[in-house]
Write a protein that holds these residues in place. Structure first.
Motif, PDB file in Angstrom:
ATOM      1  N   VAL A   1      -6.852   2.617  -0.745  1.00 23.05           N
ATOM      2  CA  VAL A   1      -7.308   1.528   0.132  1.00 23.05           C
ATOM      3  C   VAL A   1      -8.266   2.149   1.150  1.00 23.05           C
ATOM      4  O   VAL A   1      -7.890   3.030   1.921  1.00 23.05           O
TER       5      VAL A   1
ATOM      6  N   GLY B   1      13.112   9.036   4.486  1.00 24.18           N
ATOM      7  CA  GLY B   1      12.534   7.926   3.722  1.00 24.18           C
ATOM      8  C   GLY B   1      13.136   7.736   2.348  1.00 24.18           C
ATOM      9  O   GLY B   1      13.231   6.610   1.856  1.00 24.18           O
TER      10      GLY B   1
ATOM     11  N   GLN C   1       5.043  12.019  -0.348  1.00 28.60           N
ATOM     12  CA  GLN C   1       6.154  12.805   0.200  1.00 28.60           C
ATOM     13  C   GLN C   1       7.444  12.605  -0.573  1.00 28.60           C
ATOM     14  O   GLN C   1       8.380  13.383  -0.420  1.00 28.60           O
ATOM     15  N   ASN C   2       7.510  11.559  -1.406  1.00 25.18           N
ATOM     16  CA  ASN C   2       8.737  11.353  -2.173  1.00 25.18           C
ATOM     17  C   ASN C   2       9.100  12.601  -2.970  1.00 25.18           C
ATOM     18  O   ASN C   2      10.252  12.994  -3.049  1.00 25.18           O
TER      19      ASN C   2
ATOM     20  N   GLU D   1      -6.121   4.377  -6.788  1.00 27.05           N
ATOM     21  CA  GLU D   1      -6.864   3.368  -6.014  1.00 27.05           C
ATOM     22  C   GLU D   1      -6.512   3.512  -4.541  1.00 27.05           C
ATOM     23  O   GLU D   1      -5.455   3.060  -4.088  1.00 27.05           O
TER      24      GLU D   1
ATOM     25  N   GLY E   1      16.555  15.204  -1.711  1.00 29.47           N
ATOM     26  CA  GLY E   1      17.493  14.319  -2.411  1.00 29.47           C
ATOM     27  C   GLY E   1      18.736  13.914  -1.642  1.00 29.47           C
ATOM     28  O   GLY E   1      19.611  13.252  -2.189  1.00 29.47           O
TER      29      GLY E   1
ATOM     30  N   GLY F   1       7.670   2.129  -1.063  1.00 28.60           N
ATOM     31  CA  GLY F   1       6.901   1.097  -1.756  1.00 28.60           C
ATOM     32  C   GLY F   1       7.438   0.736  -3.131  1.00 28.60           C
ATOM     33  O   GLY F   1       7.449  -0.443  -3.511  1.00 28.60           O
TER      34      GLY F   1
ATOM     35  N   LEU G   1      -2.878   8.062  -5.342  1.00 29.89           N
ATOM     36  CA  LEU G   1      -2.624   9.182  -6.245  1.00 29.89           C
ATOM     37  C   LEU G   1      -2.414   8.672  -7.676  1.00 29.89           C
ATOM     38  O   LEU G   1      -2.425   7.473  -7.927  1.00 29.89           O
TER      39      LEU G   1
ATOM     40  N   GLY H   1       6.166  19.845   2.396  1.00 29.60           N
ATOM     41  CA  GLY H   1       5.743  18.443   2.468  1.00 29.60           C
ATOM     42  C   GLY H   1       5.731  17.977   3.912  1.00 29.60           C
ATOM     43  O   GLY H   1       5.830  18.774   4.843  1.00 29.60           O
ATOM     44  N   LEU H   2       5.640  16.670   4.084  1.00 30.76           N
ATOM     45  CA  LEU H   2       5.467  16.114   5.435  1.00 30.76           C
ATOM     46  C   LEU H   2       6.577  15.120   5.757  1.00 30.76           C
ATOM     47  O   LEU H   2       7.013  14.362   4.894  1.00 30.76           O
TER      48      LEU H   2
ATOM     49  N   ILE I   1      -3.973   3.578   7.824  1.00 22.79           N
ATOM     50  CA  ILE I   1      -4.022   2.188   7.335  1.00 22.79           C
ATOM     51  C   ILE I   1      -4.037   1.234   8.528  1.00 22.79           C
ATOM     52  O   ILE I   1      -4.786   0.253   8.558  1.00 22.79           O
TER      53      ILE I   1
ATOM     54  N   CYS J   1      16.420  23.389   2.835  1.00 23.35           N
ATOM     55  CA  CYS J   1      15.331  22.915   3.675  1.00 23.35           C
ATOM     56  C   CYS J   1      15.595  23.370   5.112  1.00 23.35           C
ATOM     57  O   CYS J   1      16.757  23.528   5.489  1.00 23.35           O
TER      58      CYS J   1
ATOM     59  N   MET K   1      16.282   8.300   1.432  1.00 20.28           N
ATOM     60  CA  MET K   1      17.589   7.617   1.512  1.00 20.28           C
ATOM     61  C   MET K   1      17.443   6.193   2.043  1.00 20.28           C
ATOM     62  O   MET K   1      18.277   5.329   1.784  1.00 20.28           O
TER      63      MET K   1
ATOM     64  N   ILE L   1       0.865  -1.181   0.000  1.00 21.02           N
ATOM     65  CA  ILE L   1       0.000   0.000   0.000  1.00 21.02           C
ATOM     66  C   ILE L   1       0.900   1.229   0.000  1.00 21.02           C
ATOM     67  O   ILE L   1       1.606   1.493   0.981  1.00 21.02           O
ATOM     68  N   GLY L   2       0.918   1.958  -1.127  1.00 25.45           N
ATOM     69  CA  GLY L   2       1.726   3.170  -1.225  1.00 25.45           C
ATOM     70  C   GLY L   2       2.859   3.041  -2.220  1.00 25.45           C
ATOM     71  O   GLY L   2       3.760   2.224  -2.045  1.00 25.45           O
ATOM     72  N   ALA L   3       2.809   3.865  -3.284  1.00 28.25           N
ATOM     73  CA  ALA L   3       3.877   3.859  -4.302  1.00 28.25           C
ATOM     74  C   ALA L   3       4.779   5.062  -4.085  1.00 28.25           C
ATOM     75  O   ALA L   3       4.843   5.977  -4.911  1.00 28.25           O
TER      76      ALA L   3
END
Ligand SMILES: Cc1cc2nc3c(=O)[nH]c(=O)nc-3n(C[C@H](O)[C@H](O)[C@H](O)COP(=O)(O)OP(=O)(O)OC[C@H]3O[C@@H](n4cnc5c(N)ncnc54)[C@H](O)[C@@H]3O)c2cc1C
Length: 382
Positions: free
Chosen positions: A173, A340, A42-43, A171, A48, A15, A35, A309-310, A209, A265, A342, A9-11
């Motif tokens: 969930v 996430g 958040q990707n 899609e 980077g 994921g 999405l 972002g988060l 989830i 950032c 890295m 769940i989550g691309a």
């Protein structure tokens, strides 16, 4: 009902690489994403940065693997991801920071991290023109680097598809059915799915989830802003991280990417808890003031864009990884905080060995990053 060996769940940052490594092990994998395409959670907010210089064995190991994968990515897979091995530099201007970073350095070296204390002269060589007033030196890790989050996730998507992974975009969930202590069915508005193993890689929505199966997963998002300048000729090499707090921020960091743009950032103080991703008018005056005082050479650059972002935060700043006790076919790969991107490639490879090969090699990781730890630790470099 569509049936797979594994459903993710989550691309996102986690994921997509994970789906590729699982498919390489011969598993039939599907990824469900609410999405419209990969990496739009958040990707795409990540700036980077890729470093193995953490303060604990799990994240160090995972990110060392990520670096190995990403630095060889172009040669191995023929895909450009804009990898630059510029290192991470933590410049130090006061005694307290020097003491705490040197203490951490001893610990980090035990994990065979290639990093060291460097002199002000070396700092000036790496970042010519950096503020020298009271500069005491820095810690520098030359093997760390950066690459493009959009290109990395796009590359993994195409590799995953070639390896047979099925992606279902748009899609969400919305419901999960259980039978005893196993998930039996996953429902989106369009379709029903089932799999031997379900992976929660839902980033900032990991908690929601979990709640679908009655699990309380302590992931709470908070907001972070970033920005990017116009491209110019390369003039400094590393990711520069200033960990001195001021009244409104804990730290800030910036680097020059392969295209010559400076990406930056800041970590707000106190944290802005919630899911607000609207830009603010406070961000630029705050971050620019701090960046120019550290590195006056940035003053002529024009900023092209900012975004917000988060970070999917956990109480102790470490991710949550592993199978749950309550639902035996649910694996968690959540709570990635500010790292996430890295973590994604290394964790994808490791989790594929845990899930497909039932490897015990990484028990030290699933123990340290367990959902059932007491969350009282503190990640020093979160
Ligand atoms: C400003 C900023 C800068 C950052 N810089 C860095 C950096 O330099 N380096 C770094 O490593 N990290 C960085 N990060 C952190 C990084 O972006 C995150 O840690 C990482 O993207 C989290 O990965 P993830 O896969 O857990 O979440 P995501 O990438 O958000 O993926 C989760 C996916 O799950 C989907 N989803 C959620 N709920 C559902 C549902 N019900 N059904 C279907 N799909 C669902 C989402 O739409 C999303 O696409 C930064 C973050 C921010 C905000």
């Amino acid at each position: 009902m569509k049936t797979f060996d594994v459903i993710i769940i989550g691309a996102g940052s986690i994921g997509v690489p994970l789906s590729f490594y699982l498919a390489k092990k011969g598993l039939k994998v599907a990824v469900l994403e609410k999405l419209a395409s990969e990496g739009r959670g958040q990707n795409r907010a990540a700036i980077g940065g890729i470093r193995a210089t953490h303060s604990d064995p799990s994240k160090i190991k995972i990110c060392q693997l990520s670096i190995d994968i990403l630095k060889n990515f172009k040669n191995e897979y023929g895909k450009e991801i804009d990898w630059v091995q510029g290192g991470y530099l933590y410049p130090v201007y006061d005694d307290a920071t020097e003491i705490s970073l040197k203490k951490l350095l001893g610990k980090q070296k035990k994990f065979k991290l290639n990093l060291d204390w460097v002199t002000p002269e070396k700092v000036n060589e790496l970042v010519p023109g950096i503020n020298n007033n009271d500069l005491k030196g820095a810690t520098f890790s030359p093997e760390d680097g950066s690459c493009s989050p959009l290109k990395v996730t796009g590359a993994y998507l195409s590799l995953a598809r070639k390896s047979g992974v099925e992606f279902y975009f748009n899609e969400e969930v919305v419901s999960i059915e259980t039978n005893g202590n196993k998930i039996s069915t996953i429902l989106t508005a369009k379709e029903k799915y089932s799999a031997e193993i379900i992976i929660n890689a839902a980033g900032a929505e990991a908690k929601e989830i979990g709640l679908l199966v009655g699990l309380n997963i302590p992931v709470t998002p908070d907001s972070h802003e970033a920005g990017i300048t116009e491209p110019v000729q390369p003039f400094f090499k590393p990711m520069v991280v200033d960990i001195r707090p001021d009244d409104y921020s804990l730290n800030y960091y910036f680097y020059q990417n392969k295209e010559g743009q400076v990406v930056f950032c800041i970590t707000p103080k106190p944290p802005i808890v919630g899911k607000d991703i609207d830009n603010t008018s406070e961000f630029l005056p705050l971050v620019v003031k701090r960046m120019l005082s550290l590195y006056p050479r940035l003053r002529n650059l024009r900023i092209r864009r900012t975004w917000r972002g988060l970070y999917p935060m956990t109480p102790d700043g470490f991710p949550i990884v592993g199978f749950t006790k309550e639902i035996e076919n649910l694996f968690l790969a959540v709570g990635m905080c500010g790292q996430g991107f890295m973590i994604g490639p290394g964790l994808g490879l490791i989790a594929s060995e845990i899930i497909a090969d039932k490897s015990n090699k990484y028990n030290f990781i699933t123990e340290q990053l367990s959902l059932y730890r007491n969350f009282s630790g503190v990640e020093m470099l979160k």
